[in-house]
Design an enzyme around this catalytic site. Structure first.
Site, PDB file in Angstrom:
ATOM      1  N   GLY A   8       0.827  -1.219   0.000  1.00  0.00           N
ATOM      2  CA  GLY A   8       0.000   0.000   0.000  1.00  0.00           C
ATOM      3  C   GLY A   8       0.855   1.261   0.000  1.00  0.00           C
ATOM      4  O   GLY A   8       0.546   2.242   0.669  1.00  0.00           O
ATOM      5  N   ALA A  11       2.821   2.793  -5.285  1.00  0.00           N
ATOM      6  CA  ALA A  11       2.524   1.844  -6.369  1.00  0.00           C
ATOM      7  C   ALA A  11       1.212   1.106  -6.100  1.00  0.00           C
ATOM      8  O   ALA A  11       0.361   0.992  -6.986  1.00  0.00           O
ATOM      9  CB  ALA A  11       3.672   0.846  -6.514  1.00  0.00           C
ATOM     10  N   SER A  35       0.876  -3.727   5.209  1.00  0.00           N
ATOM     11  CA  SER A  35       1.238  -3.866   6.611  1.00  0.00           C
ATOM     12  C   SER A  35       1.755  -2.529   7.135  1.00  0.00           C
ATOM     13  O   SER A  35       2.787  -2.037   6.678  1.00  0.00           O
ATOM     14  CB  SER A  35       2.322  -4.939   6.741  1.00  0.00           C
ATOM     15  N   LYS A  74       5.709  21.961 -10.948  1.00  0.00           N
ATOM     16  CA  LYS A  74       7.109  21.714 -11.320  1.00  0.00           C
ATOM     17  C   LYS A  74       7.262  21.941 -12.819  1.00  0.00           C
ATOM     18  O   LYS A  74       6.607  21.262 -13.623  1.00  0.00           O
ATOM     19  CB  LYS A  74       7.469  20.260 -10.948  1.00  0.00           C
ATOM     20  N   PRO A  92      13.820  21.668 -18.871  1.00  0.00           N
ATOM     21  CA  PRO A  92      12.408  22.023 -18.707  1.00  0.00           C
ATOM     22  C   PRO A  92      11.502  20.949 -19.326  1.00  0.00           C
ATOM     23  O   PRO A  92      11.955  20.174 -20.157  1.00  0.00           O
ATOM     24  CB  PRO A  92      12.307  23.317 -19.528  1.00  0.00           C
ATOM     25  N   ILE A 342       7.804   7.092 -10.129  1.00  0.00           N
ATOM     26  CA  ILE A 342       6.332   7.116 -10.118  1.00  0.00           C
ATOM     27  C   ILE A 342       5.831   7.013 -11.559  1.00  0.00           C
ATOM     28  O   ILE A 342       4.816   6.378 -11.840  1.00  0.00           O
ATOM     29  CB  ILE A 342       5.806   8.372  -9.386  1.00  0.00           C
TER      30      ILE A 342
HETATM   31  C1  LIG Z   1      15.998   7.749  -2.285  1.00  0.00           C
HETATM   32  C2  LIG Z   1      14.765   7.667  -3.127  1.00  0.00           C
HETATM   33  C3  LIG Z   1      14.226   8.829  -3.684  1.00  0.00           C
HETATM   34  C4  LIG Z   1      13.104   8.750  -4.521  1.00  0.00           C
HETATM   35  N1  LIG Z   1      12.614   9.888  -5.116  1.00  0.00           N
HETATM   36  C5  LIG Z   1      11.630   9.778  -6.034  1.00  0.00           C
HETATM   37  C6  LIG Z   1      11.137  10.912  -6.733  1.00  0.00           C
HETATM   38  O1  LIG Z   1      11.539  12.048  -6.494  1.00  0.00           O
HETATM   39  N2  LIG Z   1      10.189  10.720  -7.671  1.00  0.00           N
HETATM   40  C7  LIG Z   1       9.689   9.475  -7.958  1.00  0.00           C
HETATM   41  O2  LIG Z   1       8.868   9.350  -8.862  1.00  0.00           O
HETATM   42  N3  LIG Z   1      10.085   8.408  -7.251  1.00  0.00           N
HETATM   43  C8  LIG Z   1      11.035   8.519  -6.326  1.00  0.00           C
HETATM   44  N4  LIG Z   1      11.438   7.416  -5.633  1.00  0.00           N
HETATM   45  C9  LIG Z   1      10.757   6.138  -5.829  1.00  0.00           C
HETATM   46  C10 LIG Z   1       9.444   6.150  -5.063  1.00  0.00           C
HETATM   47  O3  LIG Z   1       9.684   6.381  -3.704  1.00  0.00           O
HETATM   48  C11 LIG Z   1       8.745   4.820  -5.249  1.00  0.00           C
HETATM   49  O4  LIG Z   1       8.681   4.503  -6.603  1.00  0.00           O
HETATM   50  C12 LIG Z   1       7.338   4.882  -4.751  1.00  0.00           C
HETATM   51  O5  LIG Z   1       7.302   5.329  -3.438  1.00  0.00           O
HETATM   52  C13 LIG Z   1       6.673   3.540  -4.835  1.00  0.00           C
HETATM   53  O6  LIG Z   1       7.124   2.674  -3.859  1.00  0.00           O
HETATM   54  P1  LIG Z   1       6.368   1.295  -3.724  1.00  0.00           P
HETATM   55  O7  LIG Z   1       4.937   1.553  -3.497  1.00  0.00           O
HETATM   56  O8  LIG Z   1       6.761   0.446  -4.879  1.00  0.00           O
HETATM   57  O9  LIG Z   1       7.045   0.646  -2.444  1.00  0.00           O
HETATM   58  P2  LIG Z   1       6.888   0.995  -0.881  1.00  0.00           P
HETATM   59  O10 LIG Z   1       6.611   2.424  -0.646  1.00  0.00           O
HETATM   60  O11 LIG Z   1       8.100   0.409  -0.226  1.00  0.00           O
HETATM   61  O12 LIG Z   1       5.614   0.192  -0.433  1.00  0.00           O
HETATM   62  C14 LIG Z   1       5.661  -1.207  -0.226  1.00  0.00           C
HETATM   63  C15 LIG Z   1       4.372  -1.661   0.420  1.00  0.00           C
HETATM   64  O13 LIG Z   1       4.388  -3.070   0.548  1.00  0.00           O
HETATM   65  C16 LIG Z   1       3.998  -3.419   1.848  1.00  0.00           C
HETATM   66  N5  LIG Z   1       4.594  -4.711   2.206  1.00  0.00           N
HETATM   67  C17 LIG Z   1       5.872  -5.099   2.047  1.00  0.00           C
HETATM   68  N6  LIG Z   1       6.046  -6.343   2.534  1.00  0.00           N
HETATM   69  C18 LIG Z   1       4.846  -6.737   2.991  1.00  0.00           C
HETATM   70  C19 LIG Z   1       4.370  -7.918   3.626  1.00  0.00           C
HETATM   71  N7  LIG Z   1       5.180  -8.948   3.905  1.00  0.00           N
HETATM   72  N8  LIG Z   1       3.077  -7.984   3.972  1.00  0.00           N
HETATM   73  C20 LIG Z   1       2.231  -6.950   3.709  1.00  0.00           C
HETATM   74  N9  LIG Z   1       2.627  -5.806   3.124  1.00  0.00           N
HETATM   75  C21 LIG Z   1       3.920  -5.708   2.773  1.00  0.00           C
HETATM   76  C22 LIG Z   1       4.480  -2.276   2.707  1.00  0.00           C
HETATM   77  O14 LIG Z   1       3.792  -2.237   3.932  1.00  0.00           O
HETATM   78  C23 LIG Z   1       4.132  -1.090   1.809  1.00  0.00           C
HETATM   79  O15 LIG Z   1       2.767  -0.768   1.966  1.00  0.00           O
HETATM   80  C24 LIG Z   1      12.518   7.485  -4.762  1.00  0.00           C
HETATM   81  C25 LIG Z   1      13.031   6.334  -4.152  1.00  0.00           C
HETATM   82  C26 LIG Z   1      14.151   6.421  -3.351  1.00  0.00           C
HETATM   83  C27 LIG Z   1      14.682   5.165  -2.715  1.00  0.00           C
END
Ligand SMILES: Cc1cc2nc3c(=O)[nH]c(=O)nc-3n(C[C@H](O)[C@H](O)[C@H](O)COP(=O)(O)OP(=O)(O)OC[C@H]3O[C@@H](n4cnc5c(N)ncnc54)[C@H](O)[C@@H]3O)c2cc1C
Length: 510
Positions: A8, A11, A35, A74, A92, A342
């Site tokens: 959650g 993504a 979680s 932006k 840009p 994103i």
């Molecule tokens: C340093 C850094 C800077 C960034 N800056 C940018 C930016 O400026 N612009 C941009 O577009 N993107 C950026 N990103 C990427 C962006 O943060 C991610 O693409 C975005 O937040 C999506 O993350 P996610 O949802 O894939 O994973 P997460 O946010 O890690 O979510 C994972 C989910 O899975 C759940 N989960 C995991 N294991 C379990 C389990 N066993 N049981 C139940 N639930 C579980 C967690 O609870 C959580 O809800 C950056 C990333 C990093 C590391």
């Protein structure tokens, strides 16, 4: 059909919202397991213009979204010290100038030596001129092409965006289950995942699983062992430390990326605070030094404890395997230099919805197993692989197109061997200022031109047709564009005044 999304973060809730909207009137049920104990990655604040179309497709009101997520506009990214120390440029969102006799403006500009010494190509991009003056205007309001040919994105609090989308998705009947996945059941004949077991022993069954579990890749890697293509020889930065600080008096309508000895520092201004982070290569700096360097460069007092992050750049060997599709950090990671993560989530969702499996089931040992057409998953994997590779090349361009050799990291980039796709692209640029246009690629030629010229990579020649443009003709054309942009920027409001007038400022009634 039962669809289960694991995770959650940004993504997970983007995928849930898009599916809930798309399948509003169909018998496809979406469940999301997350979680709170594990939490999300908690960074990711700068975006690309494409996200506007994602929100629009959901029917989201722009003002409401901006207020709820404390978003700012932006216009691009300022790159400081990348070409050489002391020099900066803006990439840009949008085009430079306006073509002349069907020849790209930048080509005509390059062909006129006098124009190159008297003006900067960025003088002909509304986004750059407005960003430099801290102003904003919507693209559609301009009368001339130069005023209209730019785009904009947002800088927002990604945690608030996920919450906003959660409300949206739950209103469209997405079921959320709080719980930690501890086990996965796989049907041996098809290799499909059939159910998840949570730590409270609850079993969640589904036909299709979307793995949005973040870096750990709970289903795509831990369960299906898809494998990872490690790209750290090209993009070796492997850690980041992030810390927000108090906002500045005026909010810049752009993100800033400042090159450092062993990485780079981001500054992302939101309505209520500024997001900052230092992305670095642990080979050449310690965590403490990276944090100290970041703290020294903050524009205001820190407002939270620093957050340390570890990553390996690259992508999964397959994004879609059997009945599991990885979207978000579980699919792969490219450092956030051009705010692409994103966007890659959005691409993954868009491609999945276009290739969504038909309800075609086999019954094996009493279990219902979704039949995946391999042509669909192959097509998805090819498209997403191209997206990742082309973004990788674009990011790498920033590191290799420069004169820097003042630290070990920069010397590493000076001597590295580049991916063939980037070598070809650079060759075409150097020989004739040509930029290939990709069918499946995020960054269009103007973005490549912005970085190449911004980092002083001059081509030997340009489009031969430029010989037909006289100096007078070019200068008349260029002067008109410059004047149009100047008038448009003069008429634009300072960024924060625009946010308030538009009704997107949090805490104020619409
Ligand atoms: C340093 C850094 C800077 C960034 N800056 C940018 C930016 O400026 N612009 C941009 O577009 N993107 C950026 N990103 C990427 C962006 O943060 C991610 O693409 C975005 O937040 C999506 O993350 P996610 O949802 O894939 O994973 P997460 O946010 O890690 O979510 C994972 C989910 O899975 C759940 N989960 C995991 N294991 C379990 C389990 N066993 N049981 C139940 N639930 C579980 C967690 O609870 C959580 O809800 C950056 C990333 C990093 C590391």
């Amino acid at each position: 059909m039962e669809v289960c999304i694991v995770g959650g973060g940004t993504a997970g809730w983007m995928a849930a919202s898009a599916m809930a909207k798309k399948f509003e009137n169909q018998s496809i049920n979406v469940t999301l397991v997350e979680s709170e104990d594990i939490g999300t990655v908690g960074v990711g604040e700068a975006t690309l213009p494409h996200i506007r179309f994602f929100n629009q497709a959901l029917g989201i009101d722009e003002r409401e979204f901006m207020k709820e997520t404390r978003a700012t506009f932006k216009l691009g990214i300022e790159f400081v010290d990348w070409g050489k120390i002391g020099q900066s440029y803006i990439h840009p969102f949008g085009d430079f100038g306006q073509s002349i006799n069907n020849i790209d403006f930048y080509q005509a500009w390059l062909s006129q030596p006098s124009s190159r010494s008297n003006s900067d190509l960025s003088d002909y991009a509304f986004g750059t001129v407005a960003a430099t003056q801290g102003k904003f205007q919507f693209p559609h309001s301009g009368q001339t092409r130069a005023q209209r040919s730019f785009g904009y994105a947002y800088q927002f609090d990604s945690g608030l965006y996920a919450k906003f989308l959660r409300r949206f998705a739950e209103n469209l009947r997405v079921t959320r289950i709080e719980g930690k996945v501890v086990d996965t059941t796989i049907e041996p004949n098809s290799g499909n995942v059939t159910s998840l077991t949570l730590s409270n022993n609850r079993v969640v069954k589904a036909d299709l699983f979307i793995d949005c579990s973040g870096f750990r890749g709970l289903l795509i890697e831990q369960a299906l062992q898809t494998g990872y293509q490690d790209w750290s020889s090209w993009l070796p930065c492997n850690r980041a430390v992030a810390v927000p600080c108090e906002r500045q008096d005026s909010i810049p309508p752009y993100t800033r990326a400042t090159a450092q000895e062993a990485g780079w520092i981001w500054r992302i201004p939101l309505q209520h605070r500024t997001g900052n982070g230092h992305v670095y290569w642990s080979e050449f700096t310690s965590d403490q030094d990276a944090l100290d360097t970041l703290i020294m460069q903050l524009d205001g007092k820190p407002t939270a404890e620093p957050k340390q992050l570890y990553f390996k750049t690259g992508r999964r060997n397959a994004f879609w395997k059997n009945n599991v599709i990885a979207i978000g950090l579980s699919a792969g990671f490219l450092e956030p230099l051009e705010s692409t993560s994103i966007h890659l989530i959005q691409e993954g969702i868009t491609e999945l919805l276009a290739l969504f499996p038909h309800e075609n089931y086999a019954h094996i040992d009493g279990a219902r197993v979704l039949q995946i057409n391999e042509l669909d998953s192959d097509e998805y994997n090819q498209r997403m692989a191209l997206q990742f590779e082309r973004i990788r090349d674009f990011l790498l361009l920033h590191y290799v197109a420069n004169d820097r050799n003042d630290s070990e990291m920069w010397r590493y980039f000076n001597s590295m061997s580049l991916p063939g796709s980037l070598v070809e692209k650079l060759h075409l640029w150097k020989k004739r200022a040509y930029v290939q246009r990709y069918e499946h690629g995020t960054f269009l030629p103007p973005s490549w031109v912005a970085v190449l010229l911004g980092q002083n990579i001059s081509p030997e020649n340009c489009d031969p047709r430029c010989a037909s443009i006289s100096s007078d003709e070019f200068h008349r054309h260029a002067a008109t564009i410059k004047k149009d942009i100047k008038n448009a920027v003069d008429a634009a409001l300072p960024h924060e005044a625009f946010l308030r007038k538009f009704g997107a400022y949090y805490g104020e009634p619409v």
